[in-house]
Write a protein that holds these residues in place. Structure first.
Motif, PDB file in Angstrom:
ATOM      1  N   SER A  63      67.765 -12.651 -20.715  1.00  0.00           N
ATOM      2  CA  SER A  63      68.082 -13.318 -19.442  1.00  0.00           C
ATOM      3  C   SER A  63      68.149 -12.315 -18.296  1.00  0.00           C
ATOM      4  O   SER A  63      67.616 -12.560 -17.216  1.00  0.00           O
ATOM      5  N   ILE A  64      68.823 -11.186 -18.530  1.00  0.00           N
ATOM      6  CA  ILE A  64      68.954 -10.174 -17.481  1.00  0.00           C
ATOM      7  C   ILE A  64      67.588  -9.629 -17.088  1.00  0.00           C
ATOM      8  O   ILE A  64      67.272  -9.499 -15.906  1.00  0.00           O
ATOM      9  N   VAL A  65      66.755  -9.324 -18.070  1.00  0.00           N
ATOM     10  CA  VAL A  65      65.417  -8.800 -17.784  1.00  0.00           C
ATOM     11  C   VAL A  65      64.592  -9.842 -17.034  1.00  0.00           C
ATOM     12  O   VAL A  65      63.895  -9.517 -16.065  1.00  0.00           O
ATOM     13  N   GLY A  66      64.681 -11.096 -17.429  1.00  0.00           N
ATOM     14  CA  GLY A  66      63.946 -12.156 -16.747  1.00  0.00           C
ATOM     15  C   GLY A  66      64.340 -12.284 -15.291  1.00  0.00           C
ATOM     16  O   GLY A  66      63.486 -12.395 -14.407  1.00  0.00           O
ATOM     17  N   VAL A  67      65.629 -12.241 -15.018  1.00  0.00           N
ATOM     18  CA  VAL A  67      66.106 -12.339 -13.633  1.00  0.00           C
ATOM     19  C   VAL A  67      65.662 -11.116 -12.834  1.00  0.00           C
ATOM     20  O   VAL A  67      65.181 -11.245 -11.701  1.00  0.00           O
ATOM     21  N   LEU A  68      65.802  -9.928 -13.415  1.00  0.00           N
ATOM     22  CA  LEU A  68      65.412  -8.707 -12.697  1.00  0.00           C
ATOM     23  C   LEU A  68      63.920  -8.696 -12.369  1.00  0.00           C
ATOM     24  O   LEU A  68      63.526  -8.334 -11.256  1.00  0.00           O
ATOM     25  N   ILE A  69      63.098  -9.080 -13.321  1.00  0.00           N
ATOM     26  CA  ILE A  69      61.649  -9.091 -13.084  1.00  0.00           C
ATOM     27  C   ILE A  69      61.294 -10.105 -12.004  1.00  0.00           C
ATOM     28  O   ILE A  69      60.446  -9.841 -11.145  1.00  0.00           O
ATOM     29  N   THR A  70      61.948 -11.263 -12.014  1.00  0.00           N
ATOM     30  CA  THR A  70      61.694 -12.272 -10.986  1.00  0.00           C
ATOM     31  C   THR A  70      62.062 -11.734  -9.608  1.00  0.00           C
ATOM     32  O   THR A  70      61.306 -11.898  -8.642  1.00  0.00           O
ATOM     33  N   VAL A  71      63.207 -11.074  -9.498  1.00  0.00           N
ATOM     34  CA  VAL A  71      63.632 -10.500  -8.214  1.00  0.00           C
ATOM     35  C   VAL A  71      62.647  -9.424  -7.761  1.00  0.00           C
ATOM     36  O   VAL A  71      62.278  -9.368  -6.588  1.00  0.00           O
ATOM     37  N   ILE A  72      62.197  -8.596  -8.683  1.00  0.00           N
ATOM     38  CA  ILE A  72      61.244  -7.538  -8.334  1.00  0.00           C
ATOM     39  C   ILE A  72      59.931  -8.147  -7.838  1.00  0.00           C
ATOM     40  O   ILE A  72      59.369  -7.706  -6.829  1.00  0.00           O
ATOM     41  N   HIS A  73      59.431  -9.179  -8.530  1.00  0.00           N
ATOM     42  CA  HIS A  73      58.178  -9.810  -8.111  1.00  0.00           C
ATOM     43  C   HIS A  73      58.296 -10.408  -6.723  1.00  0.00           C
ATOM     44  O   HIS A  73      57.409 -10.243  -5.885  1.00  0.00           O
ATOM     45  N   TYR A  74      59.394 -11.122  -6.455  1.00  0.00           N
ATOM     46  CA  TYR A  74      59.575 -11.710  -5.134  1.00  0.00           C
ATOM     47  C   TYR A  74      59.742 -10.635  -4.065  1.00  0.00           C
ATOM     48  O   TYR A  74      59.247 -10.773  -2.951  1.00  0.00           O
ATOM     49  N   ALA A  75      60.433  -9.540  -4.378  1.00  0.00           N
ATOM     50  CA  ALA A  75      60.612  -8.458  -3.411  1.00  0.00           C
ATOM     51  C   ALA A  75      59.277  -7.803  -3.075  1.00  0.00           C
ATOM     52  O   ALA A  75      58.982  -7.542  -1.900  1.00  0.00           O
ATOM     53  N   VAL A  76      58.453  -7.548  -4.083  1.00  0.00           N
ATOM     54  CA  VAL A  76      57.135  -6.955  -3.841  1.00  0.00           C
ATOM     55  C   VAL A  76      56.282  -7.906  -3.009  1.00  0.00           C
ATOM     56  O   VAL A  76      55.629  -7.488  -2.046  1.00  0.00           O
ATOM     57  N   TYR A  77      56.306  -9.193  -3.343  1.00  0.00           N
ATOM     58  CA  TYR A  77      55.543 -10.185  -2.589  1.00  0.00           C
ATOM     59  C   TYR A  77      56.002 -10.218  -1.133  1.00  0.00           C
ATOM     60  O   TYR A  77      55.189 -10.215  -0.210  1.00  0.00           O
ATOM     61  N   TRP A  78      57.311 -10.224  -0.911  1.00  0.00           N
ATOM     62  CA  TRP A  78      57.860 -10.267   0.441  1.00  0.00           C
ATOM     63  C   TRP A  78      57.474  -9.012   1.228  1.00  0.00           C
ATOM     64  O   TRP A  78      57.081  -9.091   2.388  1.00  0.00           O
TER      65      TRP A  78
END
Length: 41
Positions: free
Chosen positions: A15-30
């Protein structure tokens, strides 16, 4: 089905890895949207 401590730890880690990866993807996209001219067309 009884969950062991090891299985609970794996679920928490997953769960922690999934949330972190999602945040990283959105941050890179932004950040890329700020640099690159984004058009829908």
């Amino acid at each position: 089905m009884k969950l062991t401590k090891e299985q609970i730890g794996e679920m928490v880690r997953f769960s922690i890895v999934g949330v972190l990866i999602t945040v990283i993807h959105y941050a890179v996209y932004w950040l890329l949207q700020l640099v690159i001219n984004v058009n829908i067309a």
